[in-house]
Write an enzyme that holds these catalytic residues in place. Structure first.
Site, short mmCIF file in Angstrom:
data_model
loop_
_atom_site.label_atom_id
_atom_site.label_comp_id
_atom_site.label_asym_id
_atom_site.label_seq_id
_atom_site.Cartn_x
_atom_site.Cartn_y
_atom_site.Cartn_z
N ASP A 1 5.61 -10.74 -0.97
CA ASP A 1 6.53 -12.22 -1.12
C ASP A 1 7.76 -11.98 -1.26
OD1 ASP A 1 4.15 -13.17 -1.13
OD2 ASP A 1 4.10 -13.51 -3.46
N GLU B 1 3.23 -12.12 6.08
CA GLU B 1 2.60 -11.08 6.65
C GLU B 1 3.21 -10.45 7.05
OE1 GLU B 1 -0.58 -11.79 6.23
OE2 GLU B 1 -0.16 -13.47 5.01
#
Length: 402
Positions: free
Chosen positions: A341, A258
């Site tokens: 990611d 995030e």
């Protein structure tokens, strides 16, 4: 210690590790996951069909023209009429859409064991969303129809900028003023995990001094987190499902991901990308809507696009265009998710945590789609791809110790 690392690097096979993780989802659990996600493909189509049918009814039975006429009788200020028109439009459209919403967002979620709400609780959240829509949508409509009236040839350009501006304002105010209407946000309890999350944030120059936990478990079983807001409203948040259902390594892996969205500027990049999408959308609306009104407008009591009564037609066209643009929209988001990611793996350095949480997300995301299927329908990388990339990252780190 060095000999252990060398042995691990020599024996670790990322492909075998990936298969081992994927093997933890099989049988009925995998069939259920696949069925839930694949059913969503049809929901895209039927959702567009529902929108078109409701829009057709609002035009065919003259409701839209009557709402516009009522707004014109209430006020002589033409700029205010779209805002007044929006009130019956939002209420009636929400009522007509309600059976579909109950099925997709309540019944189906319970069928697959993802919802924790009863019907009254779900309805309360829907009512809150409706009230917000009754405040925001009239403002958006008022601005868009103002530029349609004043710039008939270029309203598609100005409407694009208006929508983008509303999205940007929403990104600023939502974490502070909207999200707390649905969930309670509390500072995360002090402890090593909180310190590690803030340590990652500060190491990556994220201006946050607290981590908030929100009670999503009262609504869903899904795990989630975000770094939301812009400027003074930036907030690091994670839901209680993430804390309660995952290990500290998994939490750190998710938070690293995030944070990647913030550090990599995905909010701004997405704003630019979706502005381009809306530009194409409004340009096609500008081209097609007058032609359809010229052919059918007299039956509907709608003479021109500048009349708010044309809104159901614009919504119907937009729903079809958004359906056709599904691969484009998903690719924009999926690209950012893949970058986040990679960032998260480097920031958290928890490849097994990331692989494990990717498997948990397979409760509602198909784990191993085909490449075409993933391109069209996935707005995140598939679980299999995420696990494989995590294991490949782990292999590279082990090799660097040799």
């Amino acid at each position: 210690m060095i000999l252990t690392a060398l042995a691990a690097a020599a024996t670790f096979d990322p492909e075998a590790a990936t298969r081992a993780y994927l093997a933890t989802l099989n049988g009925a659990a995998r069939a259920k996951s696949d069925a839930y996600f694949e059913g969503g493909y049809w929901l895209l189509l039927w959702g567009a069909v529902v929108t078109v049918l409701i829009s057709w009814a609002e035009l065919r039975f003259g409701w839209s023209a009557k709402w516009s006429g009522w707004a014109g009788r209430v006020t002589q200020r033409r700029w205010l009429r779209p805002a007044l028109y929006a009130l019956p439009f939002v209420l009636v459209t929400a009522l007509l859409t309600l059976p579909w919403s109950i099925y997709t967002d309540f019944i189906r979620e319970h069928q697959y064991g993802l919802s924790n709400q009863n019907l009254a609780q779900w309805g309360g959240d829907q009512l809150k969303g409706l009230l917000i829509q009754l405040i925001v949508f009239p403002l958006v409509l008022m601005a868009i129809f103002a530029v349609i009236r004043r710039s008939p040839r270029r309203w598609w350009l100005w409407a694009t900028l208006i929508v983008s501006a509303f999205i940007m304002v929403g990104a600023v105010i939502a974490p502070v003023f909207i999200a707390p209407l649905f969930n309670t946000y509390k500072p995360m309890a002090a402890g090593p995990l909180r310190d590690q999350i803030l340590g990652m944030a500060h190491a990556n120059h994220i201006p946050a001094d607290n981590v908030y936990v929100f009670d999503a478990s009262k609504q869903t079983k899904r795990i989630s987190a975000n770094v939301s807001g812009l400027g003074p409203t930036i907030r690091i948040s994670l839901n209680d499902n993430l804390l309660n259902r995952t290990s500290p390594a998994e939490v750190k892996a998710v938070m690293g991901h995030e944070m990647g969205h913030y550090v990599l500027g995905h909010v701004w990049r997405n704003l630019i990308a979706f502005t381009a999408v809306f530009l194409v959308l409004f340009l096609l609306l500008w081209w097609s809507a007058p032609r359809l009104l010229a052919r059918y407008g007299s039956r509907w009591g709608v003479r021109e696009v500048a009349d708010p009564a044309s809104l159901p037609l614009l919504m119907a066209i937009a729903s079809v265009l958004f359906l056709l643009m599904t691969p484009v929209l998903n690719t924009i988001v999926r690209t950012d998710e893949a970058e986040a990611d990679a960032f998260g793996l480097n920031a958290a350095r928890e490849p097994d945590g990331f692989a494990a949480v990717s498997m948990k997300l397979s409760e509602y995301r198909k784990i191993s789609p085909g490449p075409v299927e993933e391109f069209i329908f996935f707005d995140h990388p598939s679980g299999e791809n995420r696990v494989r990339r995590a294991m490949e990252w782990k292999a590279r780190q082990l090799n660097e110790t040799r």
